[in-house]
Structure formats: C-alpha cells, structure tokens
Design a protein around this motif. Sequence first.
Motif, short mmCIF file in Angstrom:
data_model
loop_
_atom_site.label_atom_id
_atom_site.label_comp_id
_atom_site.label_asym_id
_atom_site.label_seq_id
_atom_site.Cartn_x
_atom_site.Cartn_y
_atom_site.Cartn_z
N ALA A 19 0.84 -1.19 0.00
CA ALA A 19 0.00 0.00 0.00
C ALA A 19 0.88 1.24 0.00
CB ALA A 19 -0.91 0.00 1.22
N PHE A 20 0.42 2.28 -0.66
CA PHE A 20 1.17 3.54 -0.75
C PHE A 20 1.20 4.24 0.60
CE2 PHE A 20 1.25 8.14 -1.55
CZ PHE A 20 2.51 8.21 -2.14
N VAL A 21 2.41 4.52 1.09
CA VAL A 21 2.57 5.23 2.35
C VAL A 21 3.15 6.60 2.01
CG1 VAL A 21 3.69 5.23 4.60
CG2 VAL A 21 3.00 3.08 3.55
N PRO A 22 2.41 7.66 2.23
CA PRO A 22 2.94 8.99 1.87
C PRO A 22 4.12 9.36 2.75
CG PRO A 22 0.89 9.21 3.06
CD PRO A 22 1.09 7.75 2.82
N PHE A 23 5.04 10.10 2.18
CA PHE A 23 6.22 10.55 2.92
C PHE A 23 5.84 11.76 3.75
CE2 PHE A 23 10.15 13.03 3.27
CZ PHE A 23 10.95 12.07 3.88
N ASP A 24 6.23 11.73 5.02
CA ASP A 24 5.95 12.83 5.93
C ASP A 24 7.13 13.80 5.88
OD1 ASP A 24 5.02 14.52 7.85
OD2 ASP A 24 5.29 13.12 9.52
N PHE A 25 6.94 14.97 5.26
CA PHE A 25 8.02 15.93 5.09
C PHE A 25 8.39 16.65 6.38
CE2 PHE A 25 6.51 15.51 0.74
CZ PHE A 25 7.71 15.29 0.09
N SER A 26 7.58 16.53 7.41
CA SER A 26 7.89 17.21 8.67
C SER A 26 8.89 16.42 9.51
CB SER A 26 6.61 17.45 9.48
OG SER A 26 6.04 16.20 9.85
N ARG A 27 9.12 15.15 9.14
CA ARG A 27 10.07 14.31 9.88
C ARG A 27 11.10 13.75 8.92
NH1 ARG A 27 6.60 9.94 12.07
NH2 ARG A 27 8.56 9.15 12.88
N PRO A 28 12.33 13.56 9.37
CA PRO A 28 13.33 13.00 8.47
C PRO A 28 13.04 11.54 8.18
CG PRO A 28 14.23 13.21 10.67
CD PRO A 28 12.87 13.87 10.69
N PRO A 29 13.54 11.02 7.07
CA PRO A 29 13.29 9.62 6.74
C PRO A 29 14.04 8.71 7.72
CG PRO A 29 14.84 10.55 5.20
CD PRO A 29 14.34 11.68 6.04
N VAL A 30 13.49 7.55 7.94
CA VAL A 30 14.12 6.58 8.83
C VAL A 30 15.10 5.75 7.99
CG1 VAL A 30 13.73 4.64 10.37
CG2 VAL A 30 12.08 6.51 10.28
N ILE A 31 16.37 5.86 8.33
CA ILE A 31 17.41 5.12 7.63
C ILE A 31 18.08 4.22 8.65
CG2 ILE A 31 19.54 5.26 6.29
CD1 ILE A 31 18.62 8.07 5.43
N GLU A 32 18.09 2.94 8.37
CA GLU A 32 18.63 1.97 9.31
C GLU A 32 20.12 2.24 9.54
OE1 GLU A 32 19.14 -2.81 9.51
OE2 GLU A 32 17.34 -2.01 8.56
N GLY A 33 20.53 2.32 10.80
CA GLY A 33 21.93 2.54 11.15
C GLY A 33 22.35 3.99 11.14
N PHE A 34 21.44 4.92 10.97
CA PHE A 34 21.77 6.34 10.92
C PHE A 34 20.95 7.08 11.96
CE2 PHE A 34 20.81 10.61 9.29
CZ PHE A 34 22.10 11.12 9.24
N THR A 35 21.62 7.86 12.80
CA THR A 35 20.91 8.69 13.78
C THR A 35 21.25 10.15 13.48
OG1 THR A 35 22.75 8.47 15.32
CG2 THR A 35 20.90 6.96 15.59
N PRO A 36 20.27 10.95 13.10
CA PRO A 36 20.55 12.35 12.77
C PRO A 36 20.87 13.16 14.02
CG PRO A 36 18.21 11.93 12.68
CD PRO A 36 18.87 10.60 12.93
N LEU A 37 21.64 14.22 13.80
CA LEU A 37 21.96 15.13 14.90
C LEU A 37 20.71 15.92 15.27
CD1 LEU A 37 25.35 16.50 13.58
CD2 LEU A 37 25.00 14.84 15.41
N PRO A 38 20.59 16.32 16.54
CA PRO A 38 19.42 17.11 16.91
C PRO A 38 19.47 18.46 16.19
CG PRO A 38 20.98 16.99 18.72
CD PRO A 38 21.47 16.06 17.66
N ARG A 39 18.31 18.94 15.78
CA ARG A 39 18.23 20.21 15.07
C ARG A 39 18.37 21.37 16.02
NH1 ARG A 39 13.58 20.86 10.62
NH2 ARG A 39 14.71 22.72 10.04
N ALA A 40 19.15 22.34 15.61
CA ALA A 40 19.29 23.55 16.40
C ALA A 40 18.03 24.40 16.21
CB ALA A 40 20.51 24.34 15.95
N LYS A 41 17.79 25.26 17.16
CA LYS A 41 16.62 26.13 17.09
C LYS A 41 16.75 27.06 15.88
CE LYS A 41 14.61 30.04 19.46
NZ LYS A 41 15.23 31.14 18.74
#
Length: 115
Positions: A19-41
Amino acid sequence: MAGTTSVSEQTPKSSPPPAFVPFDFSRPPVIEGFTPLPRAKDETFKEKFLRKTKENPFVPIGCLGTAGALIYGLRAFNQGKTRQSQMLMRGRIFAQGFTVFAIIVGVFTTVKTKQ
C-alpha cells in the motif's frame, strides 16, 4: 491466433504491491543505522542579524559606509559636481575594501575560536 497467449498470462502472478505510504516531510526519513543530529533552534532573520553583528560589528559598518558613499556619490554626479562625485566613488571603493577586510578577519577569527 487462438493458440497464442497474452503477455499477462505468461508472466507469473506476484503479490500485489504494498500500500502507498505517503512521505511525511515534517520528519526525516528513517534510515537503518543512521541517527541524525538534533536540530538547532531556527533563528529569525532579526536574531541572526543581531548575533552576526555582535560577532563582527565592522561588517555592517563597512556596508553602511559603502551604501552611503554610493548614494551621495550618485547624487553629486546627478547634480553635476564631478569632483565631489569622484571623491565619493573613491570613498566607496575604500569602504568596500574595508568591508571585505572585515569579513576576512571575521572568518579567520571564527575559525581560530572553534579550534
């Protein structure tokens, strides 16, 4: 042509696509093995301008000097005061050089303080 089969009959039946799952542009994509840095204000334009002005106050001073010399030089040129116009255009070049020098000094200062 009764003996020929269509292309759809020759290809094996596979499971239906997921089933088509729309991409949520308000959150970064989930990539296995990758943890993004916290966003600065996020800063507003005014906050960023004030912070940068406090870090290197000579750049806005040079910009204002450049703009002022340009405006007065063009005004003098329009009025026919060629000597004053030439002096103000030379002052504009000096103010531009001062601004570029202030930017370069600011960049080197920022690099030194981060090390």
